[in-house]
Design a protein around this motif. Structure first.
Motif, short mmCIF file in Angstrom:
data_model
loop_
_atom_site.label_atom_id
_atom_site.label_comp_id
_atom_site.label_asym_id
_atom_site.label_seq_id
_atom_site.Cartn_x
_atom_site.Cartn_y
_atom_site.Cartn_z
N LEU A 164 0.84 -1.20 0.00
CA LEU A 164 0.00 0.00 0.00
C LEU A 164 0.87 1.26 0.00
CD1 LEU A 164 -2.80 1.34 0.20
CD2 LEU A 164 -2.55 1.24 2.68
N PHE A 165 1.92 1.26 0.81
CA PHE A 165 2.83 2.41 0.88
C PHE A 165 3.41 2.70 -0.51
CE2 PHE A 165 7.19 4.01 1.33
CZ PHE A 165 7.01 5.11 2.16
N ILE A 212 10.49 2.05 6.11
CA ILE A 212 9.40 2.88 6.63
C ILE A 212 8.13 2.05 6.88
CG2 ILE A 212 7.85 4.82 6.11
CD1 ILE A 212 10.19 6.12 4.61
N PRO A 213 7.69 1.19 5.94
CA PRO A 213 6.46 0.42 6.19
C PRO A 213 6.51 -0.44 7.44
CG PRO A 213 7.00 0.36 3.86
CD PRO A 213 8.16 1.01 4.55
N PRO A 247 7.13 -4.95 13.72
CA PRO A 247 5.74 -5.39 13.92
C PRO A 247 5.63 -6.57 14.88
CG PRO A 247 6.51 -5.98 11.72
CD PRO A 247 7.54 -5.07 12.30
N GLU A 248 6.63 -7.45 14.90
CA GLU A 248 6.57 -8.59 15.83
C GLU A 248 6.65 -8.12 17.27
OE1 GLU A 248 8.99 -12.00 15.15
OE2 GLU A 248 8.63 -12.02 13.00
N ALA A 249 7.53 -7.18 17.56
CA ALA A 249 7.66 -6.69 18.94
C ALA A 249 6.40 -5.94 19.36
CB ALA A 249 8.89 -5.78 19.05
N ALA A 250 5.83 -5.16 18.46
CA ALA A 250 4.59 -4.45 18.78
C ALA A 250 3.47 -5.45 19.06
CB ALA A 250 4.21 -3.51 17.64
N MET A 251 3.39 -6.51 18.24
CA MET A 251 2.36 -7.53 18.44
C MET A 251 2.57 -8.25 19.77
SD MET A 251 -0.38 -8.90 17.00
CE MET A 251 -0.35 -8.79 15.20
#
Length: 313
Positions: A164-165, A212-213, A247-251
């Motif tokens: 999408l980016f 960035i994404p 994204p893994e750490a945020a999840m």
């Protein structure tokens, strides 16, 4: 006001995914990238060549892929916009649609959650084996859940946010160049001796295009999950990839579970560090929690795409 190209492509993907009938009849566009990459690798990545030569030929392979993909996409975009005038962007959205994977990612991860919650370990192992590269034959409930959640978090970037980016930034050429590079990275961008030199360029360019994404994904996951910021900032760099750890750490932080950790590939054990190490072991129901969080994060991406309709010229 810019045409809602990205929103239309997102809507098509959310509603239809990539239909099985299409896949059986024409495959998927990334299959063409895979054939080109495989043909170049077989011809040029010979062990009798020096590492320097194989690295150079890997750069040539990636350049050919980018130039061919970008040129074809640019020609198609210009032709459609010229031929169909004000509604040409609808045709461009149709061509961008297969580059997104909101629906298929959800479906693949749900296919792991359903049997695992029902106690069918064997079926769940088979389903998770279709979306991860690690050995799955001996995974227990927690290991299966962990693998599915990690794949969901990482693929949220590769399959949804990053395409999408690049669609918003570069239109049809941007999104398909990204998919070509990402496919090359998945096939040859590995650290094993066979791939290290030839796949060097694919891995480096993929890292740059996801820079960035991946961080955007992490922020959206933390917002959607109402937390996870501390774990994200602390553990994102624990991952071997400069991007996947975000994204893994945020999840992991949003769900209060620990991800990554020891696993094996092709029978070789690897002592990877934990992400969210103070969290509990993942349970079958956590996959569904992760899917709900993923759905909310996708909605935030829709808002970003909608904002681009007003902000981009």
């Amino acid at each position: 006001m810019a045409e809602p190209l990205a929103l239309t492509a997102l809507a098509l993907d959310a509603a239809l995914g990539w239909p099985t009938a299409f896949y059986r009849r024409i495959g998927h566009p990334v299959g063409l990238f895979a054939r080109v990459i495989t043909a170049c690798e077989r011809r040029w990545n010979r062990p009798d060549r020096s590492a320097r030569t194989r690295r150079l030929l890997g750069i040539v392979t990636l350049a050919l892929l980018i130039l061919g993909t970008g040129g074809a996409a640019l020609a198609a975009e210009r032709s459609l916009l010229a031929s169909f005038g004000a509604v040409g962007w609808l045709a461009v959205a149709l061509l961008a649609w297969p580059a997104l994977a909101q629906r298929s990612l959800y479906d693949h991860v749900e296919a792991v959650a359903r049997p695992l919650i029902a106690g069918d370990i064997a079926t769940a192992r088979g389903a998770v084996g279709a979306i991860v590269g690690r050995d799955t034959a001996t995974l227990d409930e927690s290991g299966i859940a962990r693998a599915a959640i990690e794949s969901l978090a990482e693929s949220f970037c590769d399959g949804v946010a990053a395409p999408l980016f690049w669609l918003l930034i570069g239109g049809l050429p941007g999104v398909w160049i990204y998919k070509a590079v990402n496919t090359a990275d998945s096939l040859i961008g590995h650290r094993e001796p066979r791939w290290r030199a030839f796949g060097w360029a694919a891995a480096r360019v993929d890292d740059a295009m996801n820079l960035i994404p991946a961080r955007l994904c992490a922020v959206l996951i933390a917002i959607a999950g109402h937390g996870g910021w501390r774990v994200m900032m602390r553990d994102a760099r624990q991952h071997a990839s400069p991007n996947a750890g975000w994204p893994e750490a945020a999840m992991a932080g949003a769900l209060d579970v620990r991800l990554a950790g020891p696993l094996s590939y092709d029978g070789v054990a690897m002592a990877k560090p934990w992400i969210g190490g103070e969290g509990r072991d993942a349970r079958p129901g956590d996959i569904r929690r992760a899917l709900r969080l993923y759905g909310r994060a996708c909605l935030l991406l829709w808002l970003i795409a909608g904002g681009a309709v007003w902000l981009l010229p």
